[in-house]
Design an enzyme around this catalytic site. Structure first.
Site, PDB file in Angstrom:
ATOM      1  N   PRO A  15      38.159  37.260  33.506  1.00  0.00           N
ATOM      2  CG  PRO A  15      38.667  39.620  33.958  1.00  0.00           C
ATOM      3  CD  PRO A  15      37.679  38.016  33.432  1.00  0.00           C
ATOM      4  CB  CYS A  16      38.783  33.227  36.456  1.00  0.00           C
ATOM      5  SG  CYS A  16      39.078  32.835  34.639  1.00  0.00           S
ATOM      6  CG  HIS A  17      44.231  36.874  36.417  1.00  0.00           C
ATOM      7  ND1 HIS A  17      43.517  36.583  34.814  1.00  0.00           N
ATOM      8  CD2 HIS A  17      44.189  37.598  37.022  1.00  0.00           C
ATOM      9  CE1 HIS A  17      43.770  38.134  34.684  1.00  0.00           C
ATOM     10  NE2 HIS A  17      44.121  38.676  35.833  1.00  0.00           N
TER      11      HIS A  17
END
Length: 123
Positions: free
Chosen positions: A54-56
């Site tokens: 989940p790079c967000h």
DNA sequence: TAAATGACAGGCC
DNA sequence: AGGCCTGCCATTT
């Protein structure tokens, strides 16, 4: 495999609980390299395992997101964070006015503490 | 092998 | 208060 550091970064980013965000510097420190914030971003950009990392949830120290380098779109990242109940500061409430949409690090900044189990449940 | 780049961070003007 | 510049460190060519 020379990606030992990358592996550590992936592990840390994946450990970020829902509704919380971590800064690149924090991830770098948890990954074992306190001064490789740039590396963290580079690693995420290189091999952002879709659906696994989940790079967000990784944002700037200021609470801002990566300008134009989001995985699916600049607005997509913000939308995802909102979807996880992450509060955003629109600089509209009762504080210094004017301030691009930033993540509320005051409330959603991850402590770097896991929830007991080593894996979170994503609905 | 060495040099250049890069999803940042912190300090200074 | 906001914006600009430099520094740090691993990966890539």
């Amino acid at each position: 495999m020379t990606e030992g550091f990358s592996q550590a970064v992936y592990r840390v980013v994946m450990a970020i609980p829902q509704g919380y965000v971590a800064t690149y510097g924090m991830v770098a420190q948890l990954a074992g390299r306190p001064r490789t914030a740039r590396m963290v971003g580079g690693v995420l950009h290189r091999n952002p395992q879709p659906g696994v990392i989940p790079c967000h949830r990784v944002v700037f120290r200021d609470g801002s997101l990566a300008p134009g380098f989001a995985f699916g779109g600049p607005g997509e990242q913000q939308a995802l964070l909102e979807q996880e109940c992450v509060r955003f500061i629109a600089g509209d409430d009762s504080n210094a006015g004017a301030a691009g949409m930033r993540v509320d690090l005051q409330q959603c900044l991850w402590d770097g503490r896991m929830n007991g189990s080593e894996e979170q449940h994503i609905e």
